[in-house]
Design an enzyme around this catalytic site. Structure first.
Site, PDB file in Angstrom:
ATOM      1  N   ASP A 161     -44.329  15.700   5.766  1.00 46.35           N
ATOM      2  CA  ASP A 161     -43.396  14.578   5.963  1.00 46.35           C
ATOM      3  C   ASP A 161     -44.036  13.247   6.376  1.00 46.35           C
ATOM      4  OD1 ASP A 161     -42.052  16.977   5.990  1.00 46.35           O
ATOM      5  OD2 ASP A 161     -40.952  16.607   7.835  1.00 46.35           O
TER       6      ASP A 161
ATOM      7  N   ASP B 272     -42.629  23.989  21.488  1.00 50.73           N
ATOM      8  CA  ASP B 272     -43.170  24.351  22.801  1.00 50.73           C
ATOM      9  C   ASP B 272     -43.761  25.769  22.833  1.00 50.73           C
ATOM     10  OD1 ASP B 272     -41.121  26.182  23.204  1.00 50.73           O
ATOM     11  OD2 ASP B 272     -40.059  24.995  24.705  1.00 50.73           O
TER      12      ASP B 272
END
Ligand code: NAG
Ligand code: NAG
Ligand code: NAG
Ligand code: NAG
Ligand code: NAG
Ligand code: NAG
Ligand code: NAG
Ligand code: NAG
Length: 575
Positions: free
Chosen positions: A49, A130
Site C-alpha cells: 500500500d 501489537d
C-alpha cells in the site's frame, strides 16, 4: 532546474551519507526484464500500500508498505518506506520512516495517512500490530519540522491512541488504516475514519479528538454495508460539483461540493467508491441513489480501476490545487518468480481525480508531469481501419511508451444487439465477446494491441466494443491478457468495464501507459481505467511491437493517434 535539483540532492546525500542503503549483497545478476522504468517502486524487495502521501515545503513525500527483508510480504517486518520528489516522477529514497519497535507495533507498521495540521505541522496516524497480533492506531510526528525531507519520525509516548477493548468491542484483527484527519467546523474537533468489519458487514468507525491525542469513538458508524467483508484503506474527501480543482479534506460543508468515500474490499481485492453527502451534523456519509446498491450487487458499484489497483489513497496537493490518487498494483506472477527477480509490487502513475460534470462518476487522468518523459513523437489522423485489419505503429519504443488514440464510429445501427438475456457483467462479456470474436456483425472489438511479439505469439489488447442496448448504445472497454505471455504460470486475466460514453458525440479514446510489465489504460478521457501486469517472454524491450486493430466487421476511423517513447525516470536508484 529539475536536473540541478536532483544533482544537488544526490551530492547532498552522498556527502552526509544519510541515504538509506539496504544491505545489498548482489550475488547474482537479477533478470530485470520486467522492471518498470517510470513506475514508482523501491530499489528492491516487497511493496504494497501507498501510505501518507503529502506535499510539504515544496516536496512530495511518498511512504509505502515495505518488507526490507525480501520480495514477499512478511507478518512481522513491515516498515514505512519513504521517498521524496520534486515532480512526482523522479524519486529519492530516504531512511525508513517507521519500523516495528514498540509493543504496540512490534509485528508491523501497517498502513495509515498523514495530516497537515495548521502551521504546516505534519502528523502520521498508522496501524501497529501489537504483541498479541491486535491492531492499534498510533501517532508519529517529525523530529525536526524545519527539515523539508522529514527524515526522522518520533512515535508518540501516548501510543496506542485507539485500540480494541472489552468496552468498544471492536474486532481486534479487523481495525486498521486510519484516513487523513479533517476538522469539523462547528466544533473544531479532528475526525478520522478507521476500516473495520462486524461479521459480513464492512464498517467505517469514526473517532473524534480535540488535541489529536485523545480520540473518542463515535457511537454511529460513519458508513457501513452488509455482505462486503472487511473494509481496508478507507479514503474520504470532498470534490467540486463543477470543476477539476481539488479541495482540502477539511472543506466539509458549503455549496458546490460532494463527498467521496472509497473502501478497499479485501474479499475481492478491489477499490470501490461512492459519491454522496457528508451530513456534518450527524457525522455520517449518505451515498447518492445508485450508490446504495452495494448491499445487493457489488458489480454495480463504481471502481477506480477495473484491473489491478488496490489500497489506494488520495492527497490534496495545495500547490497545484488538485487531488492526487496513488494505488498499488501487485504482481501477476508466481511468488517463486518474484523472489527470483528480487522485487514485488509497483505503484500506479499518480492520477489527478475530480467529479465528472454528470455528478455520477469520478474522472482520473495521469498527472501532467509524467508527460515530460515523452520523446519521439509519432502521430497520424483520419485513417480508416477496415474490419479485420491491423496497423503497426513504428517509431516508438513499444515496451516503454505513452499512446493516445481516438476513434470515430459510424454505422451504429449495425452494432451487435446487447441481448437482454446476457449476464451484464463486463468482465464476462469481454471474455465471451472478446477480441477473438470475428465474423459476428459488429462494431468492434477495435483498439490497441500492445507488447506484441513479431509472430503474434504474445500480445495484450485494450479495446472497445459497441453494442445496441435497450435505449442507447452500450460501450464496453476490455483488456485481455490471455495471450500476453507464453509463461502460463502468470495470471493471464481478462478485464472489462462499461464506459458511460456516447459513441456519437463523445470521444471514444484510449490512453495506455506501457512500461515493460505494466499497462495502465484510460478509456474515454478517464471515465474507465484498467490496469494490468503482463510478463511477455518474446515481446520484450526492442522486440515489442505496437499495433492498432479492428476485429469487428464494421470499419472504424482512427481520428487521431499520438504515441511517444517514454524516457526512464530516476526512481529510488542506489547511490
Ligand atoms: C509469521 O510467519 C512465521 C514464519 O512463516 C510463522 O512461523 C508465524 O506463525 C507467523 N505468525 C503469525 C502470527 O501468523
Ligand atoms: C532541522 O533541520 C534544519 C533544516 O534542514 C537544520 O538546519 C537544523 O539544523 C535541524 N535541526 C536539528 C536539531 O537537527
Ligand atoms: C473479526 O475479524 C476477523 C478477520 O481478522 C474475521 O475473520 C472475523 O469474522 C471477525 N469477527 C467478527 C465478529 O466480525
Ligand atoms: C461551471 O464553472 C464554469 C467555469 O468556472 C462556469 O462558467 C459555469 O457557469 C459553471 N456551471 C455551473 C452549472 O455552475
Ligand atoms: C494480487 O494478484 C493476484 C494474482 O493476479 C490476485 O489474485 C490478488 O487478488 C491480488 N491481490 C491484491 C490485493 O490485489
Ligand atoms: C481477430 O480474430 C481472429 C479470428 O477469430 C483471431 O484469430 C485473432 O486473434 C483476432 N485478433 C485479435 C487481436 O484478437
Ligand atoms: C530474462 O528474461 C527474459 C524473459 O523471460 C528472457 O527472454 C531473457 O533471456 C532473460 N535474460 C537473461 C540474461 O537471463
Ligand atoms: C457472439 C458471442 O460470442 N456472443 C456472446 C456474448 O456474450 C454473451 C454473454 O456471455 C453470450 O451469451 C453470447 O453468446
Amino acid at each position: 532546474m529539475g536536473t540541478y535539483w536532483l544533482l544537488a540532492m544526490f551530492s547532498f546525500f552522498l556527502f552526509y551519507g544519510v541515504a538509506h542503503i539496504e544491505a545489498f549483497h548482489q550475488t547474482h545478476s537479477l533478470n530485470q526484464t520486467y522492471k518498470p522504468s517510470f513506475h514508482f517502486q523501491p530499489h528492491k524487495n516487497w511493496m504494497n500500500d501507498p501510505n501518507g502521501p503529502m506535499r510539504y515545503k515544496g516536496l512530495y513525500h511518498m511512504f509505502y508498505q515495505h518488507n526490507p527483508k525480501g520480495a514477499i510480504w512478511s507478518n512481522n517486518s513491515i516498515v514505512w518506506g519513504h521517498s521524496i520528489s520534486k515532480d512526482l516522477v523522479n524519486w529519492l529514497s530516504l531512511q525508513h520512516a517507521l519500523i516495528p519497535s514498540e509493543s504496540y507495533d512490534i509485528n508491523g507498521c501497517w498502513s495509515g495517512s498523514s495530516t497537515l495540521l495548521p502551521n504546516d505541522k505534519p502528523k502520521i496516524l498508522y496501524t501497529g500490530i501489537d504483541i498479541n497480533q491486535h491492531q492499534t492506531q498510533n501517532l508519529a510526528i517529525p523530529k525536526n519540522v524545519s527539515d523539508p525531507l522529514l527524515r526522522e519520525w518520533i512515535k508518540s509516548p501516548n501510543n496506542p491512541l485507539m485500540e480494541p477493548n472489552n468496552v468498544n468491542k471492536i474486532n481486534a484483527t479487523s481495525f486498521r488504516d486510519p484516513t487523513t484527519a479533517w476538522i469539523g467546523h462547528h466544533d473544531g474537533f479532528w475526525r478520522v475514519l478507521i476500516g473495520s468489519q462486524k461479521k459480513d458487514k464492512g464498517i467505517l468507525i469514526l473517532f473524534k479528538s480535540k488535541d489529536f491525542f485523545n480520540w473518542i469513538q463515535d457511537k454511529n458508524p460513519f458508513y457501513s454495508a452488509k455482505n462486503t467483508g472487511m473494509w481496508e484503506c478507507p479514503d474520504f474527501f470532498p470534490v467540486l460539483i463543477n470543476g477539476s480543482i481539488g479541495l482540502d479534506i477539511s472543506i466539509n460543508n458549503g455549496y458546490g461540493i460532494r463527498h467521496v468515500v472509497k473502501v478497499s474490499l479485501i474479499d475481492v481485492s478491489h477499490d470501490y467508491y461512492f459519491i454522496g453527502t457528508y451530513d456534518t451534523i450527524k457525522d455520517v456519509f449518505v451515498p447518492d441513489k445508485g450508490f446504495d446498491k452495494i448491499n445487493n450487487e457489488l458489480s454495480l458499484v463504481l471502481r477506480y480501476d477495473y484491473g489491478k489497483f488496490y489500497a489506494s489513497k488520495t492527497f490534496y496537493d495545495g500547490e497545484k490545487k488538485r487531488r492526487v490518487l496513488w494505488g498499488w498494483i501487485n504482481e501477476s506472477s508466481i511468488q517463486e518468480d518474484d523472489v527470483k527477480k528480487g522485487w514485488s509490487g509497483i505503484q500506479a502513475i499518480p492520477r489527478t481525480l475530480w467529479l465528472h460534470k454528470s455528478g455520477k462518476q469520478l474522472i482520473q487522468w495521469p498527472i501532467v508531469e509524467i508527460e515530460k518523459l515523452r520523446s519521439n513523437h509519432v502521430n497520424l489522423h483520419s485513417k480508416v481501419l477496415k474490419g479485420g485489419k491491423m496497423l503497426e505503429i513504428f517509431g516508438v519504443t513499444a515496451a516503454q511508451a505513452d499512446v493516445e488514440i481516438s476513434f470515430e464510429v459510424k454505422e451504429l445501427e449495425k452494432a451487435q444487439v446487447l441481448d437482454p438475456s446476457w449476464k451484464l457483467d463486463p468482465q464476462h462479456l469481454c471474455k465471451e465477446n472478446g477480441s477473438k470474436v470475428k465474423g459476428v456483425v459488429g462494431l468492434g472489438p477495435f483498439g490497441l494491441l500492445v507488447l506484441a511479439s513479431k509472430d503474434m505469439k504474445e500480445y495484450t489488447t485494450i479495446f472497445f466494443k459497441v453494442f445496441r442496448g435497450n435505449k442507447k448504445h452500450v460501450v464496453l472497454m476490455c483488456c485481455d491478457t490471455r495471450r500476453s505471455s507464453l509463461n502460463h504460470n502468470n495470471d493471464l486475466a481478462n478485464y472489462g468495464a462499461f464506459v458511460d460514453v456516447d459513441p456519437i458525440n463523445e470521444e471514444l479514446s484510449i490512453r495506455s501507459l506501457i512500461d515493460h510489465s505494466v499497462v495502465e489504460s484510460f478509456g474515454a478521457q478517464g471515465k474507465a481505467c484498467i490496469t494490468t501486469r503482463v510478463y511477455p517472454t518474446l515481446a520484450i524491450n526492442d522486440k515489442a511491437h505496437l499495433h492498432v486493430f479492428n476485429n469487428g466487421t464494421i470499419d472504424v476511423k482512427i481520428k487521431k493517434l499520438n504515441a511517444w517513447s517514454m524516457k526512464k525516470a530516476k526512481i529510488n536508484e542506489m547511490h
